[in-house]
Design an enzyme around this catalytic site. Structure first.
Site, PDB file in Angstrom:
ATOM      1  CE  LYS A  26      13.758   6.705  -8.137  1.00 24.33           C
ATOM      2  NZ  LYS A  26      13.402   7.790  -7.276  1.00 24.33           N
ATOM      3  CE  LYS A  71      12.697   0.056  -0.970  1.00 29.13           C
ATOM      4  NZ  LYS A  71      13.274   1.296  -0.436  1.00 29.13           N
ATOM      5  CE  LYS A 130       4.460   5.062  -7.388  1.00 25.63           C
ATOM      6  NZ  LYS A 130       4.768   5.196  -5.977  1.00 25.63           N
TER       7      LYS A 130
END
Ligand code: TRP
Length: 330
Positions: free
Chosen positions: A199, A114, A196
Site C-alpha cells: 500500500k 526500515k 510484494k
C-alpha cells in the site's frame, strides 16, 4: 471454557489495506474463527515507529477496525480490540526488554530495512518494535500466530524471549508456534510482479485497495504488467501472469490448472478482465458493509470497548503473573 487452540494476530493501521493483506492474511483470520479461539488487534502502537500525521492516524485506526468488522471478523466469536487501549502491552514490553539483547534486535532484517528507508528517523521505538510485538503475543498465551514471511523473524525472537524469561524466572509464557495457513496467496505488485503488493507503493496502479470501487479495480487489472507471450500459464518466467492466476485462484477457489484450462487460447485482455471482475465481485460486499459500519461511530466504539475489556481480562492475568515471578511487589 472451551478447548479450542488459541490464535493471536495483529495488523497495523498504517494506510489502506490492500488485496494483498486480504488474500495473504485477513481472509485467513476469517477462516480461523471457527476452528480456533482467536484474538485480533489493531496494532496502533507499532504504527508510530514511523511518523504518522495525528489526524490521519486517528482516521486510520477507526477505518482499520471497521474494515475488520466488514470483512466478517465477528466480535462475539473472536476478541477484537485496540492495542493502545491496554496498558499491559507496553508494560510487559518494558519487562521483556530486560531479557532481550541489544545484539539480537540489531540483527532484525526489518529494523535494518526500515532504518535504511527512514534514515532521518531511526528511533528507539523502531529498534524495540519486536519486544512490543513479543508482548502482544505472549500476553494471550496463544498456540499459534499466523505470520507471513516478513514477520517470521519477529515471531522467532518472541519465542526466544519467552523461553529465556521462563528459564530465568519460571514458567509464565506458552511458546507459540508459527501458523502457516492452508490457503493464502502471496500477492505481488501489479506493476512490478517481482515485488510484494504494498500500500505504500508510489504507483497506485500497483496495488488494489480493499475499498477501491469496481471501476478502479477493473482498470488496475487491465493495466497489470504481463509479458509479450499470450498464454495464461503459471511459470517462473511469467511473474505477472502467474500473479494474476494466483489472485484469480485465491478468489474463485479454482486450482491454477483449472484456470489455465479456462483461458486456453484466450488473450490476456479477456483474462485480465475476468480477474478484475472476480476481485471486484469479492470486494463489493465488504465495501458496502464498511460504509455502514464507519458511518456509526457510536456503535463502533461500543464494539471496541467491549473487545478491549474482554482482552484485558486475559492480558492482566498474564502480566501480573510475569511481574510476580520477577519479584515485583504487587
Ligand atoms: N508487526 C506486525 C506487522 O506489521 C503487526 C503486529 C504487531 C503483529 N503485533 C503483532 C503480528 C503480534 C502478529 C502478532 O505485520
Amino acid at each position: 471454557m472451551d478447548d479450542k487452540k488459541k490464535v493471536l494476530s495483529c495488523i497495523q493501521p498504517s494506510g489502506m489495506l490492500t488485496l494483498g493483506n486480504y488474500l495473504g492474511a485477513l481472509k485467513n483470520w476469517l477462516n480461523m474463527q471457527d476452528e480456533f479461539q482467536c484474538t485480533y488487534a489493531v496494532a496502533d502502537l507499532h504504527a508510530i515507529t514511523v511518523r504518522q500525521d495525528p489526524q490521519k492516524f486517528k482516521g486510520q485506526i477507526y477505518s482499520t477496525f471497521a474494515l475488520l468488522l466488514a470483512l466478517g471478523i465477528d466480535p462475539e466469536k473472536s476478541t477484537l480490540f485496540i492495542q493502545s487501549h491496554l496498558p499491559e502491552h507496553t508494560a510487559l514490553s518494558w519487562a521483556l526488554s530486560s531479557v532481550t539483547q541489544f545484539g539480537e534486535l540489531s540483527r532484525m532484517t526489518q529494523f535494518k530495512a526500515k532504518s535504511a528507508l527512514h534514515a532521518d528517523n531511526i528511533n528507539v521505538g523502531l529498534f524495540s518494535y519486536p519486544v512490543l510485538m513479543a508482548a502482544d503475543i505472549l500476553l494471550y498465551q496463544p498456540d499459534f500466530v499466523p505470520v507471513g514471511a516478513d514477520q517470521k523473524q519477529h515471531l522467532e525472537i518472541a519465542r526466544d524471549i519467552a523461553m529465556r524469561f521462563n528459564r530465568i524466572y519460571g514458567e509464565v509464557f506458552k511458546i507459540p508456534e508459527p501458523y502457516i495457513p492452508k490457503i493464502g496467496a502471496r500477492v505481488m505488485s501489479l506493476q512490478d510482479p517481482e515485488k510484494k503488493m504494498s500500500k505504500s507503493d508510489d504507483n497506485i496502479n500497483s496495488f488494489v485497495a480493499i475499498l477501491d470501487d469496481r471501476d478502479t479495480i477493473i482498470r488496475k487489472f487491465k493495466r497489470a504488467v504481463t509479458d509479450s507471450e499470450s498464454s495464461v500459464r503459471l511459470s517462473e518466467d511469467k511473474p505477472g501472469v502467474s500473479n494474476l492466476i494466483n489472485i484469480y485462484s485465491a478468489v474463485t477457489g479454482k486450482t491454477a490448472a483449472k484456470v489455465e484450462k479456462e483461458f486456453e487460447g484466450k488473450g490476456y485482455g479477456e483474462f485480465k478482465l475476468a480477474v478484475g471482475e472476480a476481485v471486484a465481485d469479492e470486494l463489493a460486499p465488504i465495501k458496502e458493509r464498511y460504509e455502514k459500519i464507519i458511518a456509526d461511530k457510536a456503535e463502533l466504539e461500543r464494539i471496541f470497548r467491549a473487545g478491549d475489556e474482554r482482552a484485558e481480562r486475559v492480558a492482566r492475568k498474564t502480566y501480573f503473573k510475569a511481574m510476580k515471578k520477577m519479584g515485583f511487589v504487587l
